[in-house]
Write an enzyme that holds these catalytic residues in place. Structure first.
Site, PDB file in Angstrom:
ATOM      1  N   ASP A  17       0.818  -1.221   0.000  1.00 50.29           N
ATOM      2  CA  ASP A  17       0.000   0.000   0.000  1.00 50.29           C
ATOM      3  C   ASP A  17       0.851   1.271   0.000  1.00 50.29           C
ATOM      4  O   ASP A  17       0.662   2.165   0.835  1.00 50.29           O
ATOM      5  CB  ASP A  17      -0.943   0.021   1.205  1.00 50.29           C
ATOM      6  CG  ASP A  17      -1.754  -1.251   1.331  1.00 50.29           C
ATOM      7  OD1 ASP A  17      -2.291  -1.709   0.318  1.00 50.29           O
ATOM      8  OD2 ASP A  17      -1.841  -1.794   2.449  1.00 50.29           O
ATOM      9  N   GLU A 174     -20.595   0.960 -12.969  1.00 52.28           N
ATOM     10  CA  GLU A 174     -20.526  -0.262 -13.762  1.00 52.28           C
ATOM     11  C   GLU A 174     -19.146  -0.893 -13.659  1.00 52.28           C
ATOM     12  O   GLU A 174     -18.119  -0.232 -13.817  1.00 52.28           O
ATOM     13  CB  GLU A 174     -20.849   0.046 -15.224  1.00 52.28           C
ATOM     14  CG  GLU A 174     -20.898  -1.200 -16.107  1.00 52.28           C
ATOM     15  CD  GLU A 174     -21.280  -0.894 -17.543  1.00 52.28           C
ATOM     16  OE1 GLU A 174     -21.280  -1.844 -18.353  1.00 52.28           O
ATOM     17  OE2 GLU A 174     -21.558   0.290 -17.842  1.00 52.28           O
TER      18      GLU A 174
END
Length: 489
Positions: A17, A174
């Site tokens: 990260d 989407e």
């Protein structure tokens, strides 16, 4: 003369990260440290390719954390003459530390937002003087995910000024699932969020833009594996070099090797959207962003000849001064009460696994009572090579647990029954109190212990790669280790 070229990954070890900023000619990185102590590593670079460990922003955890808990994805920023790191503890909330110098000292952490499941925070100080915070959610703690929550924030990051608003709902976008890891920026008056979706091993990078911090946001996928072998190019940071060119730093999950760090070129398309890598796919090689600097790398070997061990080492829990003594050269580990399971032993001194490499040290165990000490490759399961002293004598042993070690909700479940160790090779009677210990780590992270080259296949840790560690356990006394040498095979 051709420009120097770098090859990905730029950090081939578990720097999970990553977040990166530039201040002047210096680049600074921080990364998740989870349960490791000290936590919040701070790395330094002059060219975005070679990095060294400058220190840690969290000398101790403010509370006890399980393996896999603690410091999840942090963000580093520079504002108002200070360096800021905002980090989450998924079981407690979002915390802040500051420093005038990123090498330290850093302030004591303070809690900006309390709660479970609050992860991946990132602050933004906007051009008009306002301040904001965005964060994601861990379903393992909160029951929800795939959404980003935004807050107005006091400019001193001491208080949030509202109850929070969902500014991006991944369920309405989407092809968006598992949205997390947001990093927020401002460019030409627009707000930009770069965040990964689709899950760590197989996901992709998305970009979101809006005229207002609270949205509405448009979205686009800007980096995906495509035809490359870089699985799930995951969360990272947009950073601008001194010459004005943009770059993107992100990680790739490589199982027991951990989450390794890649560097991608970044440009802005004619339509105003960022283009990462080679038209949206990760690059394997590229010209170095800032040429003219000698290559650097985080430390690995350690002679233990200073007042403290090197910054590459961390403990599995908050350490006590009584745990070790520097022999200069060499390291003395005082025997810790043996829980029978190295994952339950806080006094394991470890560092990130480098593959391929050969790790060597020497162990001396002189105790009369029951004791064991050695070198370990530790993850959700583990193996170790070392000396064990029993009433029947001293033995050179190589033992390990099964790979399917028990796990909890997003971390290690210490209340689960211990997985028993088993011999990976027959114990060898040992007439000396000293032994040379070697672990050979292959390119695929497979391991071979000792001169007998006893095979072991490591498994990832709890949200981390596997750890190379030293330990000593027993009723009392100590074990002495010589210098640790980590070298190419």
């Amino acid at each position: 003369m051709s420009a120097p070229v770098y090859r990905n990954p730029i950090l081939d070890a578990d720097w999970s990260d990553p977040d990166v900023i530039r201040v002047g000619d210096d680049f600074w990185m921080t990364a998740s440290s989870f349960h490791r102590v000290p936590g919040l590593p701070v790395l330094h670079s002059r060219d975005l390719v070679g990095w060294t460990i400058a220190g840690h922003a969290l000398p101790r955890m403010p509370h006890t954390v399980p393996l896999g808990g603690g410091v999840w994805a942090p963000a580093i920023r520079h504002h108002d003459g200070l360096f800021w790191i905002v980090y989450p503890d998924p079981d407690h909330g979002i915390f802040v530390v500051t420093a005038e110098d990123p090498r330290g000292p850093w302030s004591e952490p303070w809690c900006l937002k309390a709660g479970r499941g609050l992860i991946d925070p990132c602050p933004l100080w906007a051009g008009d003087g306002s301040a904001y915070l965005v964060h994601a959610w861990a379903k393992s703690r909160s029951g929800v995910n795939n959404r980003l929550t935004g807050h107005r924030m006091r400019p001193d990051a001491r208080e949030l000024l509202d109850d929070g608003t969902v500014i991006v709902d991944g369920d309405t976008v989407e092809g968006c699932s598992g949205l997390e890891g947001p990093k927020i920026y401002q460019r030409d008056g627009e707000f930009w969020i770069l965040a990964p979706a689709g899950g760590v091993p197989t996901g992709w990078q998305m970009a979101f833009r809006a005229k207002d911090f609270f949205g509405p946001y448009e979205s686009r996928t800007v980096l995906a594996q495509g035809s490359t072998d870089v699985n799930g190019p995951h969360q990272g940071a947009w950073v601008t070099a001194p010459d004005g060119r943009d770059w993107f730093v992100h990680f790739q999950d490589r199982a027991a090797r951990g989450r390794v760090v890649h560097l991608q070129p970044m440009r802005w398309g004619d339509d105003g959207w960022p283009v990462l890598g080679a038209d949206g796919e990760p690059v394997r090689t590229h010209a170095v962003p800032v040429p003219g600097h000698a290559h650097r790398a985080p430390a690995t070997s350690d002679a233990f000849d200073a007042d403290e061990f090197g910054p590459q080492w961390t403990w599995q829990g908050n350490p006590e001064p009584s745990w070790h003594e520097m022999l200069r050269p060499g390291l003395r580990l005082f025997l810790h009460e043996d829980p029978g399971d190295l994952r339950r032993l806080p006094a394991v001194l470890g560092q990130r696994l480098i593959a391929p490499s050969v790790v060597r040290t020497e162990l001396r165990l002189r105790e009369d009572g029951p004791a064991r000490a050695g070198i370990t490759i530790l993850g959700r399961g583990y193996a170790w090579l070392g000396l064990e002293r029993t009433a029947e004598g001293t033995w050179l042993v190589c033992r390990g647990t099964e790979a399917d070690a028990a796990g909890g909700v997003g971390g290690f479940d210490a209340s689960a029954p211990a997985v028993p160790e088993r011999d990976l090779a027959p114990p060898v009677p040992w007439t000396s109190d000293t032994v040379a210990l070697t672990v050979r780590i292959g390119p695929d992270a497979s391991c071979r212990f000792g001169d007998a080259e006893i095979p072991y296949t490591p498994v990832p840790g709890f949200w981390t790669g596997a750890t190379v560690g030293l330990f000593a356990a027993g009723a009392g006394g100590h074990a002495d280790f010589g210098p640790v040498r980590v070298a190419a095979p």
